[in-house]
Design a protein around this motif. Structure first.
Motif, PDB file in Angstrom:
ATOM      1  N   GLU A 178      56.865  38.715  32.818  1.00 36.31           N
ATOM      2  CA  GLU A 178      55.375  38.535  32.559  1.00 36.31           C
ATOM      3  C   GLU A 178      54.713  37.100  32.426  1.00 36.31           C
ATOM      4  O   GLU A 178      53.874  36.924  32.782  1.00 36.31           O
ATOM      5  CB  GLU A 178      55.340  38.397  31.417  1.00 36.31           C
ATOM      6  CG  GLU A 178      55.607  37.108  30.251  1.00 36.31           C
ATOM      7  CD  GLU A 178      57.201  36.970  30.291  1.00 36.31           C
ATOM      8  OE1 GLU A 178      57.515  35.284  29.008  1.00 36.31           O
ATOM      9  OE2 GLU A 178      57.851  38.179  30.180  1.00 36.31           O
ATOM     10  N   ALA A 179      56.076  36.005  33.568  1.00 31.11           N
ATOM     11  CA  ALA A 179      55.303  34.926  34.079  1.00 31.11           C
ATOM     12  C   ALA A 179      56.117  34.296  34.465  1.00 31.11           C
ATOM     13  O   ALA A 179      57.522  35.279  34.819  1.00 31.11           O
ATOM     14  CB  ALA A 179      55.347  33.754  32.327  1.00 31.11           C
ATOM     15  N   ALA A 180      56.041  33.064  35.958  1.00 32.94           N
ATOM     16  CA  ALA A 180      57.001  32.220  36.298  1.00 32.94           C
ATOM     17  C   ALA A 180      56.430  31.245  36.712  1.00 32.94           C
ATOM     18  O   ALA A 180      55.118  31.006  36.910  1.00 32.94           O
ATOM     19  CB  ALA A 180      57.156  33.499  37.767  1.00 32.94           C
ATOM     20  N   PRO A 181      57.491  30.360  36.634  1.00 37.02           N
ATOM     21  CA  PRO A 181      57.117  28.741  37.368  1.00 37.02           C
ATOM     22  C   PRO A 181      56.149  28.908  38.528  1.00 37.02           C
ATOM     23  O   PRO A 181      56.583  29.739  39.466  1.00 37.02           O
ATOM     24  CB  PRO A 181      58.417  28.287  37.480  1.00 37.02           C
ATOM     25  CG  PRO A 181      58.232  28.464  36.245  1.00 37.02           C
ATOM     26  CD  PRO A 181      59.013  30.049  36.483  1.00 37.02           C
ATOM     27  N   VAL A 182      55.080  28.237  38.476  1.00 38.83           N
ATOM     28  CA  VAL A 182      54.118  27.712  39.923  1.00 38.83           C
ATOM     29  C   VAL A 182      54.290  26.836  40.034  1.00 38.83           C
ATOM     30  O   VAL A 182      54.115  25.415  39.611  1.00 38.83           O
ATOM     31  CB  VAL A 182      52.511  28.633  39.862  1.00 38.83           C
ATOM     32  CG1 VAL A 182      52.368  27.748  40.980  1.00 38.83           C
ATOM     33  CG2 VAL A 182      53.351  30.165  39.400  1.00 38.83           C
ATOM     34  N   ARG A 183      54.689  26.173  41.637  1.00 35.58           N
ATOM     35  CA  ARG A 183      54.307  25.312  42.367  1.00 35.58           C
ATOM     36  C   ARG A 183      52.362  25.237  43.301  1.00 35.58           C
ATOM     37  O   ARG A 183      52.531  25.536  44.135  1.00 35.58           O
ATOM     38  CB  ARG A 183      55.065  25.209  44.020  1.00 35.58           C
ATOM     39  CG  ARG A 183      54.944  23.653  44.401  1.00 35.58           C
ATOM     40  CD  ARG A 183      55.232  22.089  43.670  1.00 35.58           C
ATOM     41  NE  ARG A 183      55.025  20.775  44.154  1.00 35.58           N
ATOM     42  CZ  ARG A 183      55.539  20.173  44.501  1.00 35.58           C
ATOM     43  NH1 ARG A 183      57.041  20.551  44.293  1.00 35.58           N
ATOM     44  NH2 ARG A 183      55.827  19.567  44.700  1.00 35.58           N
TER      45      ARG A 183
END
Length: 192
Positions: free
Chosen positions: A181-186
């Motif tokens: 449902e989500a993920a880390p982002v740069r």
């Protein structure tokens, strides 16, 4: 061209109440005689700077690997706000904002349900905040649902402290963590 890194550190950013605290484990270390360095890490999908996909608040919604990449890249407006943005506030902002909107409020830039509805209805492709959530803690569900039901991905936990208000190009691609449902982002902003 100037590039602003607007991401917080995965292991150093504050953690949303109830979320797991990220940690790492050094499995191999050259300084201890191993032939290479190897690290394992653990943490929540909502740690530090991350993107929420519809699945976060919509049971059969798109997962993070299904978020259209076009929403993650393109013209963006950074705007300082104070407190909770209402529908009336959002209607005013929509007159001059780019398709992607990042709200800066020293960690407390939030949307009300009406604000989220107005932005989604107004054609915003992505919305973000420097707070750990787009919604205030006491009303976390409805603002998320308004955006995510409309297919608007949400960037949370941004570091906008060194970025002046204005227009930029946003590049904020989430990790391809299938089914989540989500993920880390740069996340970065490009200024010409």
């Amino acid at each position: 061209m100037k590039i602003y890194d607007i991401s917080k550190g995965y292991f150093t950013a504050p953690v949303y109440p109830g979320d797991p605290v990220p940690r790492l484990e050094r499995l191999q270390q050259m300084q201890l005689g191993d032939k290479f360095n190897l690290t394992a890490y653990y943490g929540g999908a909502h740690a530090a700077t991350h993107m929420d996909a519809p699945r976060h608040f919509v049971d059969d919604g798109a997962t993070i690997d299904q978020v259209p990449l076009e929403a993650c890249f393109g013209p963006c407006t950074v705007l300082s706000v104070s407190g909770i943005l209402t529908g009336e506030d959002a209607d005013e902002i929509l007159q001059f904002t780019q398709p992607r909107l990042l709200l800066r409020g020293e960690g407390s830039a939030y949307l009300s349900q009406s604000g989220a509805f107005a932005l989604a209805d107004g054609g915003i492709a992505l919305v973000g905040t420097d707070a750990s959530s787009i919604a205030p803690y006491e009303d976390a569900v409805l603002p998320h649902q308004e955006l995510l039901l409309a297919g608007v991905p949400i960037l949370e936990g941004l570091d906008l402290s060194g970025v002046p208000d204005g227009n930029y190009i946003l590049a904020a691609f989430p990790l391809k963590l299938e089914g989540l449902e989500a993920a880390p982002v740069r996340a970065v902003l490009l200024e010409e």
